[in-house]
Design a protein around this motif. Structure first.
Motif, PDB file in Angstrom:
ATOM      1  N   UNK A   1      14.447  -6.475 -11.617  1.00  0.00           N
ATOM      2  CA  UNK A   1      15.272  -6.309 -10.424  1.00  0.00           C
ATOM      3  C   UNK A   1      15.428  -4.831 -10.065  1.00  0.00           C
ATOM      4  N   UNK A   2      15.708  -3.976 -11.064  1.00  0.00           N
ATOM      5  CA  UNK A   2      15.936  -2.559 -10.771  1.00  0.00           C
ATOM      6  C   UNK A   2      14.671  -1.898 -10.232  1.00  0.00           C
ATOM      7  N   UNK A   3      13.528  -2.242 -10.780  1.00  0.00           N
ATOM      8  CA  UNK A   3      12.261  -1.660 -10.331  1.00  0.00           C
ATOM      9  C   UNK A   3      11.936  -2.098  -8.907  1.00  0.00           C
ATOM     10  N   UNK A   4      12.151  -3.369  -8.622  1.00  0.00           N
ATOM     11  CA  UNK A   4      11.879  -3.899  -7.282  1.00  0.00           C
ATOM     12  C   UNK A   4      12.829  -3.285  -6.263  1.00  0.00           C
ATOM     13  N   UNK A   5      14.083  -3.149  -6.619  1.00  0.00           N
ATOM     14  CA  UNK A   5      15.069  -2.551  -5.705  1.00  0.00           C
ATOM     15  C   UNK A   5      14.684  -1.117  -5.356  1.00  0.00           C
ATOM     16  N   UNK A   6      14.282  -0.350  -6.359  1.00  0.00           N
ATOM     17  CA  UNK A   6      13.900   1.035  -6.108  1.00  0.00           C
ATOM     18  C   UNK A   6      12.616   1.123  -5.283  1.00  0.00           C
ATOM     19  N   UNK A   7      11.730   0.143  -5.440  1.00  0.00           N
ATOM     20  CA  UNK A   7      10.510   0.116  -4.628  1.00  0.00           C
ATOM     21  C   UNK A   7      10.845  -0.074  -3.156  1.00  0.00           C
ATOM     22  N   UNK A   8      11.903  -0.822  -2.881  1.00  0.00           N
ATOM     23  CA  UNK A   8      12.324  -1.035  -1.499  1.00  0.00           C
ATOM     24  C   UNK A   8      12.722   0.281  -0.835  1.00  0.00           C
ATOM     25  N   UNK A   9      13.308   1.194  -1.607  1.00  0.00           N
ATOM     26  CA  UNK A   9      13.672   2.513  -1.075  1.00  0.00           C
ATOM     27  C   UNK A   9      12.422   3.311  -0.725  1.00  0.00           C
ATOM     28  N   UNK A  10      11.395   3.189  -1.550  1.00  0.00           N
ATOM     29  CA  UNK A  10      10.142   3.899  -1.298  1.00  0.00           C
ATOM     30  C   UNK A  10       9.488   3.393  -0.018  1.00  0.00           C
ATOM     31  N   UNK A  11       9.565   2.099   0.214  1.00  0.00           N
ATOM     32  CA  UNK A  11       9.008   1.530   1.445  1.00  0.00           C
ATOM     33  C   UNK A  11       9.669   2.173   2.660  1.00  0.00           C
ATOM     34  N   UNK A  12      10.981   2.361   2.581  1.00  0.00           N
ATOM     35  CA  UNK A  12      11.704   3.009   3.678  1.00  0.00           C
ATOM     36  C   UNK A  12      11.233   4.424   3.918  1.00  0.00           C
ATOM     37  N   UNK A  13      10.952   5.148   2.846  1.00  0.00           N
ATOM     38  CA  UNK A  13      10.460   6.520   2.993  1.00  0.00           C
ATOM     39  C   UNK A  13       9.065   6.544   3.600  1.00  0.00           C
ATOM     40  N   UNK A  14       8.214   5.634   3.171  1.00  0.00           N
ATOM     41  CA  UNK A  14       6.853   5.569   3.716  1.00  0.00           C
ATOM     42  C   UNK A  14       6.873   5.276   5.214  1.00  0.00           C
ATOM     43  N   UNK A  15       7.882   4.534   5.654  1.00  0.00           N
ATOM     44  CA  UNK A  15       7.984   4.177   7.069  1.00  0.00           C
ATOM     45  C   UNK A  15       8.672   5.252   7.903  1.00  0.00           C
ATOM     46  N   UNK A  16       9.177   6.316   7.249  1.00  0.00           N
ATOM     47  CA  UNK A  16       9.940   7.307   8.021  1.00  0.00           C
ATOM     48  C   UNK A  16       9.601   8.756   7.712  1.00  0.00           C
ATOM     49  N   UNK A  17       9.021   9.056   6.539  1.00  0.00           N
ATOM     50  CA  UNK A  17       8.857  10.443   6.112  1.00  0.00           C
ATOM     51  C   UNK A  17       7.399  10.889   6.018  1.00  0.00           C
ATOM     52  N   UNK A  18       6.478  10.148   6.582  1.00  0.00           N
ATOM     53  CA  UNK A  18       5.062  10.491   6.444  1.00  0.00           C
ATOM     54  C   UNK A  18       4.491  11.017   7.758  1.00  0.00           C
ATOM     55  N   UNK A  19       3.304  11.598   7.651  1.00  0.00           N
ATOM     56  CA  UNK A  19       2.611  12.100   8.835  1.00  0.00           C
ATOM     57  C   UNK A  19       2.342  10.968   9.816  1.00  0.00           C
ATOM     58  N   UNK A  20       1.970   9.819   9.289  1.00  0.00           N
ATOM     59  CA  UNK A  20       1.713   8.668  10.162  1.00  0.00           C
ATOM     60  C   UNK A  20       2.987   8.223  10.868  1.00  0.00           C
TER      61      UNK A  20
ATOM     62  N   UNK B   1       4.167   7.686  14.993  1.00  0.00           N
ATOM     63  CA  UNK B   1       4.484   6.326  15.418  1.00  0.00           C
ATOM     64  C   UNK B   1       3.568   5.287  14.805  1.00  0.00           C
ATOM     65  N   UNK B   2       2.850   5.657  13.728  1.00  0.00           N
ATOM     66  CA  UNK B   2       1.963   4.732  13.032  1.00  0.00           C
ATOM     67  C   UNK B   2       2.569   4.366  11.682  1.00  0.00           C
ATOM     68  N   UNK B   3       1.891   3.483  10.935  1.00  0.00           N
ATOM     69  CA  UNK B   3       2.392   3.074   9.632  1.00  0.00           C
ATOM     70  C   UNK B   3       1.353   3.303   8.547  1.00  0.00           C
ATOM     71  N   UNK B   4       1.817   3.754   7.401  1.00  0.00           N
ATOM     72  CA  UNK B   4       0.974   3.811   6.214  1.00  0.00           C
ATOM     73  C   UNK B   4       0.702   2.370   5.779  1.00  0.00           C
ATOM     74  N   UNK B   5      -0.546   2.072   5.461  1.00  0.00           N
ATOM     75  CA  UNK B   5      -0.894   0.718   5.008  1.00  0.00           C
ATOM     76  C   UNK B   5      -0.417   0.547   3.568  1.00  0.00           C
ATOM     77  N   UNK B   6       0.549  -0.338   3.369  1.00  0.00           N
ATOM     78  CA  UNK B   6       1.212  -0.466   2.074  1.00  0.00           C
ATOM     79  C   UNK B   6       0.711  -1.690   1.301  1.00  0.00           C
ATOM     80  N   UNK B   7       0.559  -1.501  -0.021  1.00  0.00           N
ATOM     81  CA  UNK B   7       0.122  -2.573  -0.911  1.00  0.00           C
ATOM     82  C   UNK B   7       1.012  -2.599  -2.145  1.00  0.00           C
ATOM     83  N   UNK B   8       1.225  -3.785  -2.674  1.00  0.00           N
ATOM     84  CA  UNK B   8       2.074  -3.980  -3.847  1.00  0.00           C
ATOM     85  C   UNK B   8       1.211  -4.246  -5.080  1.00  0.00           C
TER      86      UNK B   8
END
Length: 271
Positions: free
Chosen positions: A146-165, A169-176
């Motif tokens: 649970x703790x690992x999955x929860x923290x991964x959710x925070x990373x997803x938010x960063x990938x959607x807001x803090x990257x060059x893409x 206005x684009x998205x990094x292609x994310x894989x689990x």
């Protein structure tokens, strides 16, 4: 054009560096020109996993600060001549990483390699943000906890807001990628099931790497598991993951208690 992949996680100890090395070696074995870059300034474990710690003379920070050229810092793997590593510094502070310096290095690496795999520090601090900033793809590594999955959710938010893409206005292609999966413990309810993790994070599943001593043995001899034990279960999971990363649409093999290593096929995809 070169593809930049950030291998990231919200929580430490999930197998991120092991994954970077294993995926990099698997891609290189397919004939592609690959570099793995260690962004974990101050700790520097990727060179240990790759078995090149005694060959490190210059590092990422030396290149950023103009103390060495990129060619001087790159180390070519002796076992696979299409695989290289750019190590991190073990003695510098993370503040030595600068957006301008990282941008210049990524531009240079794009001209030399087909794949650039960035081993990100865990969490959301400066090194992690710079590791993901130029990414085209992200491999989010998580354990079925649970703790690992929860923290991964925070990373997803960063990938959607803090990257060059994200800035364009684009998205990094994310894989689990789920690591250290034990079907017996999952059946007992001692860890989350694959279905649970995918449902929580809603990402395409790149692979499921089983808990195995082969990974530890490979690390202890200084080799990615895909080079040290290519016929092992974890290596098989990483080779499959690379095929999906390259665009193949193949079902994900999931370890099961009854049928051993890859007992059933997981067809459910994240949204």
């Amino acid at each position: 054009m070169a593809k930049i992949v950030v291998v990231t996680s919200g929580k430490g100890g999930v197998g991120k560096t092991t994954t970077t090395a294993a995926l990099g070696a698997a891609l290189a074995k397919s004939g592609q020109n690959v570099v793995v870059v260690d962004f974990d300034v101050g700790l520097r474990n990727l060179d240990l996993i790759m078995g090149v710690e005694r060959r490190v003379v210059f590092d990422l920070i030396n290149v950023i600060q103009g103390e060495a050229t990129l060619n001087q810092a790159l180390i070519r793997d002796k076992r696979c001549d299409t695989l290289s590593i750019l190590p991190a510094s073990q003695t510098r502070d993370k503040d030595a990483l600068t957006p301008e310096g990282v941008g210049i290095i990524m531009d240079e690496l794009r001209k030399k390699f087909d794949w650039i795999l960035c081993d990100s520090p865990a969490g959301i601090e400066r090194g992690a943000q710079l590791a993901m900033h130029h990414a085209d793809y992200a491999v989010i590594v998580t354990n079925p906890e649970v703790s690992s999955v929860r923290d991964s959710d925070r990373i997803i938010g960063m990938l959607d807001s803090r990257t060059e893409k994200a800035e364009r206005g684009e998205q990094v292609e994310k894989h689990l990628l789920i690591t250290r999966y034990d079907p017996i413990r999952a059946a007992r309810g001692e860890m989350l099931s694959v279905e649970d993790v995918v449902e929580i994070l809603s990402l395409p599943l790149l692979g499921v790497v089983p808990e195995s001593e082969d990974v530890l043995k490979a690390s202890n001899v200084g080799a990615p598991v895909t080079l040290a034990s290519p016929d092992s279960a974890p290596a098989g999971a990483y080779f499959e993951a690379v095929r999906r990363l390259e665009g193949e649409d193949i079902p994900v093999s999931v370890p099961t208690e009854k049928r051993g290593i890859f007992g059933r096929i997981f067809k459910k995809r994240g949204a």
